[in-house]
Design a protein around this motif. Structure first.
Motif, PDB file in Angstrom:
ATOM      1  N   ARG A   6       0.432  -0.718  -0.245  1.00  0.00           N
ATOM      2  CA  ARG A   6      -0.523  -0.007  -0.091  1.00  0.00           C
ATOM      3  C   ARG A   6       0.813   0.816  -0.155  1.00  0.00           C
ATOM      4  NH1 ARG A   6      -2.395  -0.675   5.873  1.00  0.00           N
ATOM      5  NH2 ARG A   6      -0.875  -0.340   6.835  1.00  0.00           N
ATOM      6  N   LEU A   7       0.206   2.083  -0.269  1.00  0.00           N
ATOM      7  CA  LEU A   7       0.950   3.462  -0.026  1.00  0.00           C
ATOM      8  C   LEU A   7       1.270   4.190   1.144  1.00  0.00           C
ATOM      9  CD1 LEU A   7      -1.040   5.140  -3.157  1.00  0.00           C
ATOM     10  CD2 LEU A   7       1.147   4.784  -2.996  1.00  0.00           C
ATOM     11  N   ALA A   8       1.994   4.806   1.587  1.00  0.00           N
ATOM     12  CA  ALA A   8       2.778   5.155   2.762  1.00  0.00           C
ATOM     13  C   ALA A   8       2.795   6.980   2.747  1.00  0.00           C
ATOM     14  CB  ALA A   8       3.569   4.616   4.080  1.00  0.00           C
ATOM     15  N   ARG A   9       1.653   7.617   3.163  1.00  0.00           N
ATOM     16  CA  ARG A   9       2.256   9.113   3.234  1.00  0.00           C
ATOM     17  C   ARG A   9       3.493   9.837   3.833  1.00  0.00           C
ATOM     18  NH1 ARG A   9       0.317  14.579   3.389  1.00  0.00           N
ATOM     19  NH2 ARG A   9      -0.695  15.376   1.610  1.00  0.00           N
ATOM     20  N   GLY A  10       3.590  10.598   2.409  1.00  0.00           N
ATOM     21  CA  GLY A  10       5.054  11.249   3.599  1.00  0.00           C
ATOM     22  C   GLY A  10       4.509  12.766   2.808  1.00  0.00           C
ATOM     23  N   GLY A  11       5.603  13.551   3.211  1.00  0.00           N
ATOM     24  CA  GLY A  11       5.400  15.579   2.335  1.00  0.00           C
ATOM     25  C   GLY A  11       4.717  15.865   3.356  1.00  0.00           C
ATOM     26  N   ALA A  12       5.251  17.298   3.156  1.00  0.00           N
ATOM     27  CA  ALA A  12       4.071  18.557   3.379  1.00  0.00           C
ATOM     28  C   ALA A  12       2.894  17.793   3.073  1.00  0.00           C
ATOM     29  CB  ALA A  12       5.133  19.565   3.265  1.00  0.00           C
ATOM     30  N   LYS A  13       2.135  19.463   4.337  1.00  0.00           N
ATOM     31  CA  LYS A  13       0.785  19.895   4.164  1.00  0.00           C
ATOM     32  C   LYS A  13       0.389  20.596   2.738  1.00  0.00           C
ATOM     33  CE  LYS A  13      -2.380  23.170   5.988  1.00  0.00           C
ATOM     34  NZ  LYS A  13      -2.805  23.694   6.688  1.00  0.00           N
ATOM     35  N   ALA A  67       1.347 -11.119  -0.028  1.00  0.00           N
ATOM     36  CA  ALA A  67       1.135  -9.379   0.294  1.00  0.00           C
ATOM     37  C   ALA A  67      -0.353  -9.086  -0.718  1.00  0.00           C
ATOM     38  CB  ALA A  67       2.093  -8.752   0.375  1.00  0.00           C
ATOM     39  N   GLN A  68      -0.677  -8.366  -0.432  1.00  0.00           N
ATOM     40  CA  GLN A  68      -2.461  -8.482  -1.210  1.00  0.00           C
ATOM     41  C   GLN A  68      -2.246  -6.770  -1.622  1.00  0.00           C
ATOM     42  OE1 GLN A  68      -4.556 -10.195  -2.270  1.00  0.00           O
ATOM     43  NE2 GLN A  68      -3.745 -11.626  -1.980  1.00  0.00           N
ATOM     44  N   PRO A  69      -2.118  -6.404  -2.951  1.00  0.00           N
ATOM     45  CA  PRO A  69      -1.807  -4.807  -3.138  1.00  0.00           C
ATOM     46  C   PRO A  69      -3.424  -4.138  -3.510  1.00  0.00           C
ATOM     47  CG  PRO A  69      -1.647  -6.055  -5.179  1.00  0.00           C
ATOM     48  CD  PRO A  69      -1.754  -7.093  -3.628  1.00  0.00           C
ATOM     49  N   THR A  70      -3.746  -2.401  -2.893  1.00  0.00           N
ATOM     50  CA  THR A  70      -4.484  -2.594  -2.808  1.00  0.00           C
ATOM     51  C   THR A  70      -4.698  -1.737  -4.223  1.00  0.00           C
ATOM     52  OG1 THR A  70      -3.080  -0.066  -2.569  1.00  0.00           O
ATOM     53  CG2 THR A  70      -3.963  -1.372  -0.317  1.00  0.00           C
ATOM     54  N   ASP A  71      -5.820  -1.425  -4.536  1.00  0.00           N
ATOM     55  CA  ASP A  71      -6.482  -1.072  -5.692  1.00  0.00           C
ATOM     56  C   ASP A  71      -5.531  -0.085  -5.922  1.00  0.00           C
ATOM     57  OD1 ASP A  71      -9.434  -2.755  -5.386  1.00  0.00           O
ATOM     58  OD2 ASP A  71      -9.865  -0.227  -4.853  1.00  0.00           O
ATOM     59  N   ARG A  72      -4.461   1.306  -5.444  1.00  0.00           N
ATOM     60  CA  ARG A  72      -4.215   1.961  -6.860  1.00  0.00           C
ATOM     61  C   ARG A  72      -2.975   1.420  -6.981  1.00  0.00           C
ATOM     62  NH1 ARG A  72      -5.006   5.994 -10.284  1.00  0.00           N
ATOM     63  NH2 ARG A  72      -6.688   6.472  -8.518  1.00  0.00           N
ATOM     64  N   VAL A  73      -2.365   0.547  -5.736  1.00  0.00           N
ATOM     65  CA  VAL A  73      -0.762   0.123  -5.908  1.00  0.00           C
ATOM     66  C   VAL A  73      -0.900  -1.162  -7.186  1.00  0.00           C
ATOM     67  CG1 VAL A  73       1.130  -1.795  -4.868  1.00  0.00           C
ATOM     68  CG2 VAL A  73      -0.097   0.499  -4.262  1.00  0.00           C
ATOM     69  N   LEU A  74      -1.840  -1.749  -6.873  1.00  0.00           N
ATOM     70  CA  LEU A  74      -2.523  -2.707  -7.914  1.00  0.00           C
ATOM     71  C   LEU A  74      -2.315  -1.968  -9.308  1.00  0.00           C
ATOM     72  CD1 LEU A  74      -2.567  -5.537  -8.528  1.00  0.00           C
ATOM     73  CD2 LEU A  74      -5.426  -5.082  -8.821  1.00  0.00           C
ATOM     74  N   ARG A  75      -3.171  -0.651  -9.629  1.00  0.00           N
ATOM     75  CA  ARG A  75      -2.760  -0.348 -10.957  1.00  0.00           C
ATOM     76  C   ARG A  75      -1.500   0.157 -11.302  1.00  0.00           C
ATOM     77  NH1 ARG A  75      -6.894   2.880 -13.085  1.00  0.00           N
ATOM     78  NH2 ARG A  75      -8.544   2.683 -11.765  1.00  0.00           N
ATOM     79  N   PHE A  76       0.049   0.355 -10.447  1.00  0.00           N
ATOM     80  CA  PHE A  76       1.282   1.020 -10.599  1.00  0.00           C
ATOM     81  C   PHE A  76       1.191  -0.565 -11.220  1.00  0.00           C
ATOM     82  CE2 PHE A  76       1.033   4.037  -7.241  1.00  0.00           C
ATOM     83  CZ  PHE A  76       0.621   5.243  -8.172  1.00  0.00           C
TER      84      PHE A  76
END
Length: 126
Positions: A6-13, A67-76
């Motif tokens: 899955r995606l883990a968010r980083g970065g600023a606001k 491991a099961q990918p989420t929908d967004r990661v499966l697109r990638f």
């Protein structure tokens, strides 16, 4: 242990940056993860090759381990040719709601009645 890719968010606001990680499904979105297999920068142009970086070999290994990918990661992963993504189709999604359909039916009936009245009036004049 259920694993998710899955995606883990980083970065600023207002400046998101995501890491593609393998994590336990119970851990928080930005919390502890097992392995980092790539990154995704949505602020880059869609045709920029650095927008998505992905270690395809690691992804294949983790999928083989369950491991099961989420929908967004499966697109990638589908775009990278690692895992196929089934096409999804919901034809009812684009249809208007019940009230809008009723209003459209009323408008169509009114238009048909007006056309019939005009057709009757035309031969009487001729």
């Amino acid at each position: 242990m259920a694993l998710k890719i899955r995606l883990a968010r980083g970065g600023a606001k207002k400046r998101p940056y995501y890491r593609i990680v393998v994590a336990d499904a119970r851990s928080p979105r930005d919390g502890r993860f097992i392995d980092r297999i790539g990154s995704y920068d949505p602020l880059k142009a869609k045709d920029d090759p650095a927008r998505i970086t992905l270690d395809a070999e690691k992804a294949k290994e983790w999928i083989a381990k369950g491991a099961q990918p989420t929908d967004r990661v499966l697109r990638f992963l589908d775009a990278a040719g690692v895992a196929p993504r089934a096409a999804r189709n919901n034809p009812a999604k684009g249809q208007p709601g019940k009230k809008a359909q009723e209003r459209a039916a009323e408008r169509a009936a009114a238009a048909a009645a007006a056309a019939a009245a005009a057709a009757e009036a035309a031969p009487a004049d001729a």
